[in-house]
Design an enzyme around this catalytic site. Structure first.
Site, short mmCIF file in Angstrom:
data_model
loop_
_atom_site.label_atom_id
_atom_site.label_comp_id
_atom_site.label_asym_id
_atom_site.label_seq_id
_atom_site.Cartn_x
_atom_site.Cartn_y
_atom_site.Cartn_z
N GLY A 86 0.82 -1.20 0.00
CA GLY A 86 0.00 0.00 0.00
C GLY A 86 0.86 1.25 0.00
N CYS A 87 0.21 2.40 0.21
CA CYS A 87 0.90 3.69 0.07
C CYS A 87 1.79 4.00 1.27
CB CYS A 87 -0.13 4.78 -0.16
SG CYS A 87 -1.54 4.73 0.96
N TYR A 88 1.23 4.02 2.47
CA TYR A 88 2.05 4.27 3.65
C TYR A 88 3.13 3.20 3.80
CZ TYR A 88 -1.66 7.46 5.32
OH TYR A 88 -2.56 8.48 5.45
N ALA B 288 5.97 4.25 1.52
CA ALA B 288 6.65 5.50 1.86
C ALA B 288 7.50 5.38 3.12
CB ALA B 288 5.62 6.61 2.03
#
EC number: 1.2.1.38
Length: 346
Positions: free
Chosen positions: A149-151, A154
């Site tokens: 996913g995104c988090y 990152a």
């Protein structure tokens, strides 16, 4: 060379539609079939008029997508991918899951955070976590990729070089992150309703966000020890972008020069990670619509704190772009194929 035939299940959600957008410009792949429960029988360009004459495929069934495709992207809510992945595995098709069903290696954690179970444990053993900058060699050996996913993209990319070198403590790490509202998906909700969201910023799912165990799983694998972090996400009144500001305690004697050398060594040859010059801070504006992850690092010598900041587009590097990067690896293509995207300057 014959193009890779791509199928997208869940093509009318934000992540699925973004895959379709990116594949439309991919020189070695083409959309073969798409499906959507909500819009079956309708053209994708009717749902997203911007795609008119670029992507006019009609939404069909999951079964048709599997039959017509070499690789299937599943952009579905958690709990809906396992049966589809099993069907793809049986037919020898590559499967890239943008949902959460194959991300966690521990069934106990999956049950705790998602309320489900592993319906086919052997299939889960085949799944590889698809963060290419960290697990590229493992991805090459599978046909089943759990796209992060995104988090969960990152935060590890911000911290891993310092963690690998042992330059930071493994306890007390804080990830303070902010996301654009597309991360909430296309289905309307009160907190993403324009009057509620606009001109505001708020934390949500504090200390209970489902990406927490996924981030910890990656960091633990890199460090070789079980890690726990404090993760606080915030909602930004913008469409796209993740900004992850991560704090960790420096070990004695570690300098900013040592840290910068570690990041340059780790990411110097990575096509999608851009280490910013000293003093420059990552900004979601500068990675919009691209598969880049911008990383900036700082040290606060007064408090002995390391600060690593990363910026990604949550719909590209945080979802669809990374999924296509994984597809490129699976099919032996250059990782940048179809992803050489220039961010807008303004």
């Amino acid at each position: 060379m014959e193009k890779i035939k791509v199928g997208v299940v869940g093509a009318t959600g934000y992540a699925g539609a973004e895959i379709c957008r990116l594949i439309a410009g991919h020189p070695a792949a083409e959309l073969a079939a798409i499906s959507s429960v909500s819009f079956e029988g309708q053209a994708l360009s009717d749902v997203y008029p911007a795609y008119r004459e670029m992507c006019d495929l009609i939404c069909t069934t999951q079964e048709a997508v599997v039959e017509k495709s070499d690789v299937i992207f599943a952009a579905l809510p958690h709990g809906l991918s396992q049966e589809l992945a099993a069907e793809c595995d049986k037919k020898g098709k590559a499967f890239i899951d943008l949902g959460a069903d194959f991300r966690l290696k521990s069934e106990e954690e999956y049950t705790e955070w998602y309320g489900g179970t592993f319906t086919d444990k052997a299939l889960h053993e085949k799944a590889v976590y698809g963060l290419p900058e960290l697990f590229r060699e493992e991805i090459k050996k599978t046909k089943l990729v759990a796209n992060p996913g995104c988090y969960t993209t990152a935060v590890p990319l911000a911290l891993v070089p310092a963690l690998e070198k042992g330059y930071i403590e493994t306890t007390g790490i804080i990830a303070n992150c902010a996301s654009g509202v597309t991360g909430a998906g296309r289905k309307p909700a009160q907190n993403s309703h324009y009057p509620e969201l606009n001109e505001g910023m708020s934390a949500y799912k504090v200390a209970c966000h489902r990406h927490t165990p996924e981030i910890e799983q990656t960091l633990s694998k890199i460090s070789g020890e079980k890690m726990h972090i404090t993760f606080v996400p915030h909602l930004l009144p913008v469409n796209r972008g993740i900004l992850a500001t991560c704090y960790a305690k420096l070990k004695p004697g570690v300098t900013e020069e040592m840290l910068r050398a570690a990041y340059e060594e780790r990411y110097g040859k990575e096509p999608f990670v851009r280490l910013l010059p000293k003093g420059k801070s990552a900004d979601i504006h500068n990675i919009k619509y691209t598969n880049f992850c911008d990383v900036s690092i700082f040290t606060d010598l007064r408090t002995g704190t390391f600060i690593a900041i990363s910026a990604i587009d949550n719909m590209v590097k945080g979802a669809a772009g990374q999924a296509i990067q994984n597809m490129n690896i699976l099919f032996g293509l250059d990782e940048t194929c179809g992803l050489k995207l220039v961010p807008p300057a303004f």
